[in-house]
Design a protein around this motif. Sequence first.
Motif, PDB file in Angstrom:
ATOM      1  N   THR A 162     -74.642  -7.392  -2.050  1.00 21.71           N
ATOM      2  CA  THR A 162     -73.794  -5.979  -1.901  1.00 21.71           C
ATOM      3  C   THR A 162     -73.243  -6.091  -1.267  1.00 21.71           C
ATOM      4  O   THR A 162     -73.160  -6.604  -0.229  1.00 21.71           O
ATOM      5  CB  THR A 162     -75.493  -5.065  -1.122  1.00 21.71           C
ATOM      6  OG1 THR A 162     -76.404  -5.113  -2.465  1.00 21.71           O
ATOM      7  CG2 THR A 162     -75.015  -4.159  -0.266  1.00 21.71           C
ATOM      8  N   LYS A 214     -72.501   4.531  -4.350  1.00 26.32           N
ATOM      9  CA  LYS A 214     -73.144   2.986  -5.390  1.00 26.32           C
ATOM     10  C   LYS A 214     -72.502   2.764  -6.457  1.00 26.32           C
ATOM     11  O   LYS A 214     -72.379   3.412  -7.559  1.00 26.32           O
ATOM     12  CB  LYS A 214     -74.280   2.923  -5.184  1.00 26.32           C
ATOM     13  CG  LYS A 214     -75.134   1.852  -3.860  1.00 26.32           C
ATOM     14  CD  LYS A 214     -76.513   1.657  -4.040  1.00 26.32           C
ATOM     15  CE  LYS A 214     -78.032   1.331  -4.841  1.00 26.32           C
ATOM     16  NZ  LYS A 214     -78.697   0.933  -4.423  1.00 26.32           N
ATOM     17  N   THR A 263     -73.603  -5.324  -6.239  1.00 24.45           N
ATOM     18  CA  THR A 263     -73.374  -3.289  -5.938  1.00 24.45           C
ATOM     19  C   THR A 263     -72.791  -2.899  -4.576  1.00 24.45           C
ATOM     20  O   THR A 263     -72.580  -4.062  -4.088  1.00 24.45           O
ATOM     21  CB  THR A 263     -74.504  -3.221  -5.055  1.00 24.45           C
ATOM     22  OG1 THR A 263     -75.654  -3.692  -6.279  1.00 24.45           O
ATOM     23  CG2 THR A 263     -74.754  -1.739  -5.136  1.00 24.45           C
ATOM     24  N   GLN A 309     -81.759   0.969   4.311  1.00 25.63           N
ATOM     25  CA  GLN A 309     -81.936  -0.029   2.817  1.00 25.63           C
ATOM     26  C   GLN A 309     -83.722  -1.075   3.602  1.00 25.63           C
ATOM     27  O   GLN A 309     -83.860  -1.607   3.177  1.00 25.63           O
ATOM     28  CB  GLN A 309     -80.997  -0.756   2.527  1.00 25.63           C
ATOM     29  CG  GLN A 309     -80.081   0.090   2.375  1.00 25.63           C
ATOM     30  CD  GLN A 309     -80.622   1.526   1.085  1.00 25.63           C
ATOM     31  OE1 GLN A 309     -80.422   0.847  -0.201  1.00 25.63           O
ATOM     32  NE2 GLN A 309     -80.488   2.254   1.666  1.00 25.63           N
ATOM     33  N   ASN A 359     -81.597  -4.127  -1.959  1.00 22.30           N
ATOM     34  CA  ASN A 359     -80.824  -3.229  -1.332  1.00 22.30           C
ATOM     35  C   ASN A 359     -80.001  -3.685  -0.028  1.00 22.30           C
ATOM     36  O   ASN A 359     -79.013  -2.461   0.238  1.00 22.30           O
ATOM     37  CB  ASN A 359     -80.789  -1.852  -1.515  1.00 22.30           C
ATOM     38  CG  ASN A 359     -81.142  -1.604  -3.152  1.00 22.30           C
ATOM     39  OD1 ASN A 359     -80.205  -2.425  -4.306  1.00 22.30           O
ATOM     40  ND2 ASN A 359     -81.939  -0.726  -3.224  1.00 22.30           N
TER      41      ASN A 359
END
Length: 403
Positions: free
Chosen positions: A43, A87, A102, A129, A148
Motif C-alpha cells: 500500500t 483508494k 493499493t 488502518q 490495509n
Amino acid sequence: PKSPWGRFDPYNNNEDQDKEYVGFATLPNQVHRKSVKKGFDFTLMVAGESGLGKSTLVNSLFLTDLYKDRKLLNAEERITQTVEITKHTVDIEEKGVKLKLTIVDTPGFGDAVNNTECWKSVADYIDQQFEQYFRDESGLNRKNIQDNRVHCCLYFISPFGHGLRPLDVEFMKALHEKVNIVPVLAKADTLTPSEVKKKKIKIREEIEQYGIKIYQFPDCDSDEDEEFKQQDLELKESIPFAVIGSNTVVEAKGKRVRGRLYPWGIVEVENSAHCDFVKLRNMLVRTHMQDLKDVTRETHYENYRAQCIQSMTRMVVKERNRNKLTRESGTDFPIPVVPGVTDSETEKLIREKDEEVQHELESHQHQHGHSHKCEHSSEQYVCSNTQAGSETHSERTMEDEAL
Ligand code: GDP
C-alpha cells in the motif's frame, strides 16, 4: 529439468545426497513457493499539494491507469473541499508473481485557504488502518486478515518554492512516526540540474533541522561488495528523489519512451541523466519493498499497538482506582474486561500501575486522614492536594485523555 527444491532434491533417492544434506537447505525454496502462491500486497500513499503530478507519477511507476474515473474539480470546488482519502486497488502480475497494489491518494490536501491541520485526516486514516488491524489481530479469526496498513508515503515537494514550506514541515512531522515518508521533488523537469542539486541539499538540511524522521534506508552489511555499497550511497544521496511523470509515449532517438515532449526537446522519464525516476522505482519495487513493509510492521504498527495497550491499561487502572476510592469496605472490585488485552505485557503494566495507585492512595489517605468518599473530578482531587498532588494531576490528566 532443474529441481524446484534447489540443489537438494527430496525425491531423489541418491544416497550421496542424503549424506551431504539434512534437507533444511530447502527452507528458502519452501518459503519462496509459499509466498509466490499467496501473492504480495503493498500500500502506497501519495500526498502533497494537488497539481504536483502525483497521479501521473503513480501511473508511470506501475504502468497502469490507476485514475481512470478521476473527476477534476474546478478552483472553487477545490477551495471548499476538505481533504478526502481515496483508494485505488489493482492486481498486477509479472512472471507469475502477483502483487495487489493499493494507492491511497489525498486529494484536497493543501488546497484550502486555511490549511491548518489539514494533515489530520491523513493521520486519522493511517491510525484507522492500524486500529482495524489491531482489532482483527485480537479477534477470533486471524487467518485471513486484510492488511490495509500504509507501507510508504511519497510526499511531493513543490519545485517552485525555496525548500520546504511550513505545510510540508507540519505534514511530515505529524506523520513521521506513523508511516515511512519518502520525500520526492516533483516536476524536476522544471529545474536545471544545478537547481535540482541545490534544492536537494537545502531540503535535506531542512529535514535535519526540523527533526523530521523520514524513511531510513537500512545500512548495508560490511561484507557487501563495493558496487553494492556505492549504489547504496547514491541512493541515500538522491533524497529527495527528483521525479518526472508522464502518461504519454514519445519517440526519442528512434525509440519509443515514456516522456514529455517540449518545443526544445524531450525529457525521458526513465533516463537517469534526466531524473531519479528509475532510482525511486527500483527502491520501491526491487530493493526496499519488503523493508518498507517490515518497518511498518515492526516500528510504526508496534508503536501504535503499544500506545493502544497503554491507554487500555490506563482505562482499567482508572476504573479500579475509582472503585477503590469509592468503596467503603474491603470488598474487591472486578477489573472491567477489555477485549484483546490478555497478554503478559498488559498484565505486567497493570501490576506496575496497581502499585503506583496503591502508593498514591496511601499518600492521599495520609494527607487527609481518611479514605476519600466521593465521585470527585480530577480537579477537585488536585485542588485539595499539596505538592505531591501535582504529580497526581498529570497522571490523572493522562488517564482522562486516554479515555
Ligand atoms: P496531481 O493533482 O498531483 O495528481 O497532479 P496530476 O498528475 O494530475 O498532474 C497535474 C498536471 O501536471 C498535469 O497537467 C500533468 O500533465 C502535469 N505533470 C505531471 N507530472 C509532471 C512532471 O513531472 N513535469 C511537468 N512539467 N508536468 C507534470
